[in-house]
Design an enzyme around this catalytic site. Structure first.
Site, short mmCIF file in Angstrom:
data_model
loop_
_atom_site.label_atom_id
_atom_site.label_comp_id
_atom_site.label_asym_id
_atom_site.label_seq_id
_atom_site.Cartn_x
_atom_site.Cartn_y
_atom_site.Cartn_z
N LYS A 134 43.18 66.64 7.86
CA LYS A 134 43.79 67.51 8.87
C LYS A 134 43.68 68.98 8.45
CE LYS A 134 47.79 65.33 8.72
NZ LYS A 134 47.48 64.28 7.70
N ARG A 144 55.43 63.74 14.08
CA ARG A 144 55.22 62.58 13.21
C ARG A 144 56.10 61.40 13.61
NH1 ARG A 144 53.23 65.48 8.46
NH2 ARG A 144 52.72 63.98 6.87
N ARG A 181 42.66 65.58 -4.93
CA ARG A 181 42.80 66.84 -4.19
C ARG A 181 43.37 67.96 -5.06
NH1 ARG A 181 46.13 67.07 1.29
NH2 ARG A 181 47.71 66.09 -0.02
N ARG A 190 49.32 68.86 -5.67
CA ARG A 190 50.62 68.71 -4.99
C ARG A 190 51.47 67.65 -5.68
NH1 ARG A 190 49.47 68.44 1.44
NH2 ARG A 190 50.89 66.68 1.25
N ARG A 207 53.67 57.36 1.42
CA ARG A 207 53.30 58.23 2.54
C ARG A 207 52.45 57.46 3.54
NH1 ARG A 207 50.53 62.80 -0.73
NH2 ARG A 207 49.86 63.60 1.28
P1 AP5 Z 1 43.20 67.36 3.57
O1 AP5 Z 1 42.43 68.12 4.58
O2 AP5 Z 1 44.06 68.10 2.61
O3 AP5 Z 1 44.02 66.15 4.29
P2 AP5 Z 1 45.34 66.17 5.19
O4 AP5 Z 1 45.09 65.24 6.32
O5 AP5 Z 1 45.74 67.57 5.50
O6 AP5 Z 1 46.33 65.46 4.18
P3 AP5 Z 1 47.84 65.82 3.80
O7 AP5 Z 1 48.13 65.11 2.51
O8 AP5 Z 1 48.08 67.29 3.84
O9 AP5 Z 1 48.61 65.11 4.94
P4 AP5 Z 1 50.08 64.72 4.96
O10 AP5 Z 1 50.25 64.37 6.39
O11 AP5 Z 1 50.47 63.67 3.99
O12 AP5 Z 1 50.84 66.01 4.39
P5 AP5 Z 1 51.77 67.12 5.02
O13 AP5 Z 1 51.57 68.35 4.25
O14 AP5 Z 1 51.60 67.17 6.50
O15 AP5 Z 1 42.14 66.46 2.74
C1 AP5 Z 1 42.55 65.59 1.70
C2 AP5 Z 1 41.51 65.60 0.57
O16 AP5 Z 1 40.31 64.99 1.04
C3 AP5 Z 1 41.11 67.01 0.09
O17 AP5 Z 1 40.89 66.93 -1.29
C4 AP5 Z 1 39.82 67.31 0.86
O18 AP5 Z 1 38.97 68.18 0.14
C5 AP5 Z 1 39.21 65.92 0.97
N1 AP5 Z 1 38.45 65.73 2.22
C6 AP5 Z 1 38.78 66.21 3.45
N2 AP5 Z 1 37.87 65.82 4.37
C7 AP5 Z 1 36.95 65.06 3.70
C8 AP5 Z 1 35.78 64.35 4.11
N3 AP5 Z 1 35.37 64.37 5.40
N4 AP5 Z 1 35.09 63.67 3.16
C9 AP5 Z 1 35.51 63.67 1.85
N5 AP5 Z 1 36.61 64.31 1.41
C10 AP5 Z 1 37.34 65.00 2.33
O19 AP5 Z 1 53.23 66.53 4.75
C11 AP5 Z 1 53.74 66.42 3.45
C12 AP5 Z 1 55.19 65.94 3.50
O20 AP5 Z 1 55.99 66.93 4.20
C13 AP5 Z 1 55.45 64.64 4.25
O21 AP5 Z 1 55.25 63.52 3.43
C14 AP5 Z 1 56.90 64.81 4.70
O22 AP5 Z 1 57.79 64.54 3.64
C15 AP5 Z 1 56.97 66.29 5.02
N6 AP5 Z 1 56.66 66.59 6.45
C16 AP5 Z 1 55.62 67.36 6.91
N7 AP5 Z 1 55.61 67.40 8.25
C17 AP5 Z 1 56.67 66.64 8.65
C18 AP5 Z 1 57.18 66.25 9.93
N8 AP5 Z 1 56.59 66.64 11.06
N9 AP5 Z 1 58.28 65.44 9.96
C19 AP5 Z 1 58.89 65.04 8.83
N10 AP5 Z 1 58.44 65.34 7.59
C20 AP5 Z 1 57.35 66.13 7.51
MG MG Z 2 47.39 68.80 5.02
#
Ligand code: AP5
Ligand code: MG
Length: 220
Positions: A16, A91, A130, A163, A174
Site C-alpha cells: 500500500k 479497516r 522491510r 518498524r 496483524r
Molecule cells: P509496503 O508498501 O510498506 O506495504 P504496506 O501494505 O504499506 O504494509 P504495512 O505494513 O504498512 O501495512 P499495515 O496495514 O500493516 O500497516 P499500517 O501502517 O497501516 O511494502 C511492504 C514491504 O514489501 C516493503 O519492504 C516493500 O519494499 C516491499 N514491497 C512492496 N511492494 C512489493 C512488490 N511488488 N514486490 C516485492 N516487494 C514489495 O498500520 C500499522 C498499525 O497501525 C496497525 O496494525 C494498527 O495497529 C494501526 N492502525 C493503522 N490504521 C488503523 C486503522 N484504520 N484502524 C485501526 N488501527 C489502525
Molecule cells: Mg504502509
C-alpha cells in the site's frame, strides 16, 4: 473521474505504501495513512500515541473512535478538496460507514477502492525484510527493494529503520486481524460497485500499471 476519492485496501505488506507514493505523485492528491499518523503520534509521545502504541505493538487495531476522529480532522484540510488516497483506513465496517457518512455530508463519495492481493507467506517475507525511512516513511526492502546506500533513504537521505511491529509474532497477528476485521470491507465496497482488484505479487512498477488502468487518466 472528476474527483479521486480513493481507498487502498490490502493486507499488511501488500504494498500500500509503495504504491501510494506513485499514485499521489501522478494524481496530485494527498496521501492519508492512518498508520503513519499514528506512528507520528507515538514518536511525539502524545497521549494518543502512548495509548495507540499498545495496540500497534500487539498487531491489534487501535479503537475505531480514535482513528475515525483522526480521519475526520484530516478531511477538513483544504488539500483534500479534489480528492485523497486513504492508506490503511478504513479497516473495519464501522470505519467505512463513518467515512461514507463524513463524505456524504460533503456531497462526496468513494470513487474507487483498489485492493492489492498477495499470498500470506510472501507478506511475511516482505515485512520481515522491510526498512522504512524515519523522515519521509518511504518503504524499502533488504532484498526486493534495496536502497542505493544501505541504511539511507534514496528519496530524502533519511535514516532507514525497522518498524517495531515488523517482527514475526506481531506480523502473524496483524495478518489474522486483517482477515477477521478488514477483509469483509471488500464485500462492503463490492456492493457499491467501486472495487478494483490488482495482483500485488508482480514487480512494483507492474502493480502500478494495473492500478493506473483501474483509475484511468489523471485530470480526466
Ligand atoms: P509496503 O508498501 O510498506 O506495504 P504496506 O501494505 O504499506 O504494509 P504495512 O505494513 O504498512 O501495512 P499495515 O496495514 O500493516 O500497516 P499500517 O501502517 O497501516 O511494502 C511492504 C514491504 O514489501 C516493503 O519492504 C516493500 O519494499 C516491499 N514491497 C512492496 N511492494 C512489493 C512488490 N511488488 N514486490 C516485492 N516487494 C514489495 O498500520 C500499522 C498499525 O497501525 C496497525 O496494525 C494498527 O495497529 C494501526 N492502525 C493503522 N490504521 C488503523 C486503522 N484504520 N484502524 C485501526 N488501527 C489502525
Ligand atoms: Mg504502509
Amino acid at each position: 473521474m472528476s474527483q479521486f476519492n480513493l481507498v487502498l485496501l490490502g493486507p499488511p505488506g501488500a504494498g500500500k505504501g509503495t504504491q501510494a507514493s506513485r499514485i499521489v505523485a501522478e494524481y496530485a492528491i494527498p496521501h492519508i495513512s492512518t498508520g503513519d499518523i499514528l506512528r507520528g503520534a507515538v514518536k511525539n509521545g502524545t497521549a494518543m500515541g502512548l495509548e495507540a502504541k499498545k495496540y500497534m505493538d500487539a498487531g491489534d487495531l487501535v479503537p475505531d473512535s480514535v482513528v475515525i476522529g483522526i480521519v475526520k480532522d484530516r478531511l477538513q484540510e483544504p488539500d483534500t478538496a479534489k480528492g485523497f488516497l486513504m492508506d490503511g483506513f478504513p479497516r473495519t465496517i464501522p470505519q467505512a460507514e463513518a467515512l461514507d457518512a463524513a463524505l456524504d455530508e460533503l456531497d462526496r463519495a468513494i470513487n474507487k477502492v483498489v485492493v492489492i492481493l498477495v499470498d500470506e507467506e510472501d507478506l511475511v517475507k516482505r515485512l520481515s525484510g522491510r526498512r522504512v525511512c524515519r523522515t519521509c516513511q518511504a518503504p524499502f526492502h533488504v532484498m526486493f527493494n534495496q536502497p542505493k546506500v544501505e541504511g539511507v533513504c534514496d528519496k530524502c537521505g533519511g535514516e532507514l529503520y525497522q518498524r517495531d511491529d515488523d517482527n514475526e509474532t506481531t506480523v502473524r497477528n496483524r495478518l489474522a486481524t486483517y482477515r477477521k476485521q478488514t477483509e469483509p470491507l471488500i464485500d462492503y465496497y463490492d456492493k457499491a460497485g467501486v472495487v478494483a482488484r490488482v495482483d500485488g505479487a508482480k514487480a512494483p512498477d507492474d502493480v502500478y500499471e494495473d492500478i493506473r488502468m483501474a483509475l484511468g487518466p489523471a485530470g480526466a
